[in-house]
Design a protein around this motif. Sequence first.
Motif, PDB file in Angstrom:
ATOM      1  N   VAL A  44       0.840  -1.202   0.000  1.00 18.14           N
ATOM      2  CA  VAL A  44       0.000   0.000   0.000  1.00 18.14           C
ATOM      3  C   VAL A  44       0.871   1.246   0.000  1.00 18.14           C
ATOM      4  O   VAL A  44       0.638   2.199  -0.769  1.00 18.14           O
ATOM      5  N   GLN A  45       1.887   1.269   0.848  1.00 13.78           N
ATOM      6  CA  GLN A  45       2.764   2.433   0.924  1.00 13.78           C
ATOM      7  C   GLN A  45       3.508   2.654  -0.388  1.00 13.78           C
ATOM      8  O   GLN A  45       3.659   3.795  -0.839  1.00 13.78           O
ATOM      9  N   ALA A  46       3.949   1.566  -1.011  1.00 14.95           N
ATOM     10  CA  ALA A  46       4.618   1.686  -2.311  1.00 14.95           C
ATOM     11  C   ALA A  46       3.644   2.190  -3.362  1.00 14.95           C
ATOM     12  O   ALA A  46       3.995   3.031  -4.212  1.00 14.95           O
ATOM     13  N   LYS A  94       1.207  -3.042  17.708  1.00 10.99           N
ATOM     14  CA  LYS A  94       1.608  -1.627  17.689  1.00 10.99           C
ATOM     15  C   LYS A  94       1.981  -1.159  16.280  1.00 10.99           C
ATOM     16  O   LYS A  94       1.460  -0.145  15.810  1.00 10.99           O
ATOM     17  N   PRO A  95       2.879  -1.860  15.561  1.00 11.82           N
ATOM     18  CA  PRO A  95       3.193  -1.407  14.198  1.00 11.82           C
ATOM     19  C   PRO A  95       1.994  -1.476  13.255  1.00 11.82           C
ATOM     20  O   PRO A  95       1.903  -0.677  12.322  1.00 11.82           O
ATOM     21  N   LEU A  96       1.075  -2.411  13.516  1.00 11.36           N
ATOM     22  CA  LEU A  96      -0.109  -2.506  12.652  1.00 11.36           C
ATOM     23  C   LEU A  96      -0.940  -1.231  12.722  1.00 11.36           C
ATOM     24  O   LEU A  96      -1.253  -0.617  11.695  1.00 11.36           O
ATOM     25  N   VAL A  97      -1.306  -0.804  13.929  1.00 10.14           N
ATOM     26  CA  VAL A  97      -2.185   0.362  14.038  1.00 10.14           C
ATOM     27  C   VAL A  97      -1.443   1.665  13.774  1.00 10.14           C
ATOM     28  O   VAL A  97      -2.030   2.616  13.233  1.00 10.14           O
ATOM     29  N   THR A  98      -0.148   1.738  14.113  1.00  7.45           N
ATOM     30  CA  THR A  98       0.585   2.966  13.811  1.00  7.45           C
ATOM     31  C   THR A  98       0.760   3.127  12.298  1.00  7.45           C
ATOM     32  O   THR A  98       0.697   4.253  11.783  1.00  7.45           O
ATOM     33  N   THR A  99       0.945   2.023  11.594  1.00 10.63           N
ATOM     34  CA  THR A  99       1.036   2.113  10.127  1.00 10.63           C
ATOM     35  C   THR A  99      -0.274   2.614   9.541  1.00 10.63           C
ATOM     36  O   THR A  99      -0.284   3.496   8.670  1.00 10.63           O
ATOM     37  N   ARG A 101      -2.564   4.447  10.986  1.00  8.09           N
ATOM     38  CA  ARG A 101      -2.755   5.836  11.365  1.00  8.09           C
ATOM     39  C   ARG A 101      -1.885   6.770  10.520  1.00  8.09           C
ATOM     40  O   ARG A 101      -2.274   7.895  10.227  1.00  8.09           O
ATOM     41  N   ASN A 102      -0.683   6.302  10.140  1.00  7.66           N
ATOM     42  CA  ASN A 102       0.278   7.162   9.457  1.00  7.66           C
ATOM     43  C   ASN A 102       0.201   7.086   7.939  1.00  7.66           C
ATOM     44  O   ASN A 102       0.936   7.806   7.259  1.00  7.66           O
ATOM     45  N   LEU A 103      -0.652   6.226   7.394  1.00 11.50           N
ATOM     46  CA  LEU A 103      -0.786   6.163   5.941  1.00 11.50           C
ATOM     47  C   LEU A 103      -1.314   7.490   5.403  1.00 11.50           C
ATOM     48  O   LEU A 103      -2.276   8.054   5.934  1.00 11.50           O
ATOM     49  N   ASP A 104      -0.700   7.980   4.332  1.00 10.41           N
ATOM     50  CA  ASP A 104      -1.108   9.251   3.732  1.00 10.41           C
ATOM     51  C   ASP A 104      -2.260   9.057   2.751  1.00 10.41           C
ATOM     52  O   ASP A 104      -2.219   9.535   1.616  1.00 10.41           O
ATOM     53  N   LYS A 218      -6.290  14.187   7.638  1.00 14.68           N
ATOM     54  CA  LYS A 218      -6.133  13.044   8.538  1.00 14.68           C
ATOM     55  C   LYS A 218      -5.089  13.346   9.612  1.00 14.68           C
ATOM     56  O   LYS A 218      -5.321  13.114  10.813  1.00 14.68           O
ATOM     57  N   LYS A 219      -3.944  13.885   9.207  1.00 14.03           N
ATOM     58  CA  LYS A 219      -2.900  14.215  10.167  1.00 14.03           C
ATOM     59  C   LYS A 219      -3.382  15.266  11.169  1.00 14.03           C
ATOM     60  O   LYS A 219      -3.098  15.174  12.372  1.00 14.03           O
TER      61      LYS A 219
END
Length: 267
Positions: A44-46, A94-99, A101-104, A218-219
């Motif tokens: 997704v990020q890519a 933790k990395p699951l939900v932080t990712t 939250r931080n997706l643009d 979102k941010k």
Amino acid sequence: MSSFETIRYEVAAGVATLTLNRPDRLNSFNDQMHREVREALAQVQAGRADGSVRVLVIAAAGRGFCAGQDLSDRNVSAGAEAPDLGASIEKNYKPLVTTLRNLDLPVIAAVNGVAAGAGANLALACDLVFAARSASFIQSFAKLGLVPDTGGSWILPRLLGPARALGLALLGDKLPAEQAEQWGLIWKCVDDDALQATVQQVAATLANGPTFGYAQTKKAIWASTTNDFDTQLDLERDAMRACGRSHDYREGVAAFMEKRAPQFKGN
């Protein structure tokens, strides 16, 4: 479409759909699912970077959304050494939900049945939550002598206030989707047979929208939960400055003036 065993991942028309796919276990998480979800989120990020992904939908196969952690994936038998649940949080949840939250980009949860424990809080970590009328949310941690994880202890009091957050967390009662909407825990409850079409329509609309501005919004919304008023005003100023320099803003104004549909690019 990527090849996974515990999830499905596909991208069409700018919408990435990540489907939890362990229906025989109510889509509960084991280590393999965590690994595959991390890999899918990296895609997704890519895709966000190259413009092919503009919205993420998290859905689930079968009759339930997610029952949280698959307890059969842990050794909790009598006499066994106690599992380090904190290590599991640090490595997986933790990395699951932080990712997320931080997706643009906008992240939509489509809750089609029971969402329990970490499964409930996974959905609540998304930006928009749609739930079928038969769906429900359960903070099941107390039944096992645990505390709400996957961001639940942070999200619940901010969305519901401490009284309702404590009631859900201590009692572990089932919260029906309609009541979750009334309480402001989720965005919308829809009829079961309308869930998929509703989410697809909203995702398509967002995918064709000004996703750079969505990311800034979102941010700003998430930051407001910890910022004081002056700090938030400064954040709004900086975000507005960035949006004002974007292609999407110029295109939006031009399309309005020319009375045509805008062609947003997400930058």
